[in-house]
Design a protein around this motif. Sequence first.
Motif, PDB file in Angstrom:
ATOM      1  N   ASN A  76      16.727 -10.295  -3.661  1.00  0.00           N
ATOM      2  CA  ASN A  76      15.147  -9.815  -3.632  1.00  0.00           C
ATOM      3  C   ASN A  76      14.434 -11.348  -4.003  1.00  0.00           C
ATOM      4  N   GLY A  97      10.088  -0.799  -5.047  1.00  0.00           N
ATOM      5  CA  GLY A  97      11.323  -0.594  -4.572  1.00  0.00           C
ATOM      6  C   GLY A  97      12.398   0.338  -5.101  1.00  0.00           C
ATOM      7  N   ARG A 144       8.689  -7.214 -10.176  1.00  0.00           N
ATOM      8  CA  ARG A 144       8.943  -6.234  -8.900  1.00  0.00           C
ATOM      9  C   ARG A 144      10.302  -6.656  -8.464  1.00  0.00           C
ATOM     10  N   ALA A 145      10.780  -7.861  -8.573  1.00  0.00           N
ATOM     11  CA  ALA A 145      12.307  -8.027  -7.827  1.00  0.00           C
ATOM     12  C   ALA A 145      13.315  -7.974  -8.775  1.00  0.00           C
ATOM     13  N   LEU A 148      14.767  -4.289  -9.608  1.00  0.00           N
ATOM     14  CA  LEU A 148      15.859  -3.549  -8.496  1.00  0.00           C
ATOM     15  C   LEU A 148      17.181  -4.255  -8.919  1.00  0.00           C
TER      16      LEU A 148
ATOM     17  N   SER B 170       7.640  -6.292   1.323  1.00  0.00           N
ATOM     18  CA  SER B 170       7.997  -4.689   1.493  1.00  0.00           C
ATOM     19  C   SER B 170       9.366  -4.524   1.872  1.00  0.00           C
ATOM     20  N   ASP B 172      11.636  -6.847   1.922  1.00  0.00           N
ATOM     21  CA  ASP B 172      12.567  -7.464   0.736  1.00  0.00           C
ATOM     22  C   ASP B 172      12.790  -6.701  -0.184  1.00  0.00           C
ATOM     23  N   LEU B 173      12.186  -5.700  -0.482  1.00  0.00           N
ATOM     24  CA  LEU B 173      11.861  -4.908  -1.665  1.00  0.00           C
ATOM     25  C   LEU B 173      12.797  -3.484  -1.244  1.00  0.00           C
ATOM     26  N   GLY B 174      13.344  -3.497   0.007  1.00  0.00           N
ATOM     27  CA  GLY B 174      14.174  -2.468   0.532  1.00  0.00           C
ATOM     28  C   GLY B 174      13.582  -1.626   1.529  1.00  0.00           C
ATOM     29  N   ASP B 175      12.465  -1.698   1.855  1.00  0.00           N
ATOM     30  CA  ASP B 175      11.823  -0.721   3.014  1.00  0.00           C
ATOM     31  C   ASP B 175      12.094  -1.190   4.311  1.00  0.00           C
ATOM     32  N   ARG B 183       3.468   2.112   4.069  1.00  0.00           N
ATOM     33  CA  ARG B 183       3.104   1.831   2.658  1.00  0.00           C
ATOM     34  C   ARG B 183       2.326   0.378   2.538  1.00  0.00           C
TER      35      ARG B 183
END
Lengths: 360, 272
Positions: A76, A97, A144-145, A148, B170, B172-175, B183
Amino acid sequence: MISVRNVSKSFGKVNAVRDVSLDIGAGEFFSLLGASGSGKTTLLRVIAGFEGVTSGKILIDGQEMQDSPPHMRPINMVFQNYAIFPHLNVRDNIAYGLPRLGVPKPEQARMVDEMLEMIALPEYGKRRASQLSGGQMQRVALARALVLKPKVLLLDEPLGALDKQLREQMQLELRGLQRRMGITFLLVTHDQEEALTLSDRVAVMADGAVIQVDTPAGLYDHPRSRAVAAFVGSMNFFDATIRGQGDARRAEIAGLGHQRLNGQAEARSDGDRVLVAVRPESLTLSPTAPEPPHPSVPGRVEARQYLGGRQVLYVAVEGRAAPVAVAAVAQRDVDPWENSEGRQVWLTWGPGAMIVLDPD
Amino acid sequence: MARYTGFHRHNRPLALYFGAFAVFIYLPILFIPIFSFNSGWYVKFPLESFTFYWYVDLFQRETLMRAFWNSVRVALFVSVFSTLFAIPAALAIARYRMPGKAPAVSFIALPLVLPGILMGTAILGLLNWLDVTLSLATVTLGQMVICLPYAISVLLPRFIDVGRVLEEASADLGDPPLRTFFRVTLPCSLPGILACLLMTFTISFDEYFMAFFLSGAEITLPIYIWNQLRFPDDFPSLLALSTLIITFSFVLVFASLRLSGVGDSVNQERSR
């Protein structure tokens, strides 16, 4: 944890990254340091998956990842301008995420609470991005990173937009966080001080290539090229020639006389042209001609740069175009260098002060 | 000697110019509501007595009501579909490097400057050749040709503003890309999309040439108005109708400008 193997990336005819190989260990705080245009950000984006490689491989935790899109990579990123989602509040940003990982709702809420606690913004969950300061957005981006639990956290000049005091505070926090969580951090920065303060190891980049990988102290004390010596800290450079053999070898510096070598440049022999680099703080200034053993060179103070805790004096020396920079501690009561412009001084340095490099 | 009030001082000649400009544009339109409340048949001063009669009369005209609802239906279809088609087009222009992008974008915008009468004739010719029966559906198609470039030009700046970085975050956060679109991209550009719907609705509602060339038995409101102009005793009712349409269009256009942020830069300038 991350292996970059012979990675090149070109955009049309521009080679942004050239044949870079790096091995970054688990739990390491690793930095890519370079001026703008050195390819450090492109390399980071290639590792994150926003750009493909032109050639080479990227292994993350032993798995080849160079052909996977960003959402498939166990890493991330904290973006340069944070990239906080403006349509979501802080909680929803941090939780963004989590659904993909299959975390049930109540567990998500608990993890977000934990993160808000960690970034010391427990009351800010309902705020929008537009109601946060730069430092707060920075923390939200981090939370936020990190929520995860990535194997690697990439940071793209994360502190660049903050003012100096906040930046220094965030540096300490980042380092502490990284130690506590044991996650591998890969930081991109053009700020050499930041790289030296934070990192276990630093890769210095120029023109798309990695020119030296070392610990901060290694980079500072043993730069292997003029580029690294000049970029990390400040440095005086002198053209010089090696004289003599074995233990008696000396460096003959143009216009400044001889200085005995102390085991540096063992591979060089009589008559080799070299570049001698000396840090400003390795030089000593005295108002009178000092006694041997060390040779001294007369000069004249041309300018003085007062920096509070320390000061830098620029000394003009005969036979040399650029003045020599000398760092001195600033004295509280009577500063011997106050109003020293124009004064005659003597420069001295010991054999250990010299770093011997290839000539230009 | 007048006191110097700074570089951005008030400028009287410019203010006068603005006044003249506003009068030139809006004076003719001002006559429409005035005479729509006048009991006489003719547009001339002095006014006779005040009346709502022409407004009441509107709702008793069956063909008018039919034309009105036709217009609403067509405008709904046109706005929804041209916006739906414009979203991927504008997104592609905003996001991707592609060869020949600049000329392609100019080419897409061409219908904006082509005379409507040419487009109308051309599409009519094409439909005749394909042996398609004219109907409200063909009007809808023709108006979409006109509205698509408008829709793209309304959406494009919005998508450029939302920016690649949020989408990268987004991802990068898995989407994966589609989730990222729903989103992040879509919610962040929602104001622009609403503005686009309103703008294309208004354009379709007022559009004449396509409606003239491509309609069959069912007609839209502008065609109805044009047909009724031949009958002088219908004129006051048309003025009443026009007043309603003007009010409605003003509200829509104003709302869409607000949503797409056209007024923002002016307001920021003032608060400085």
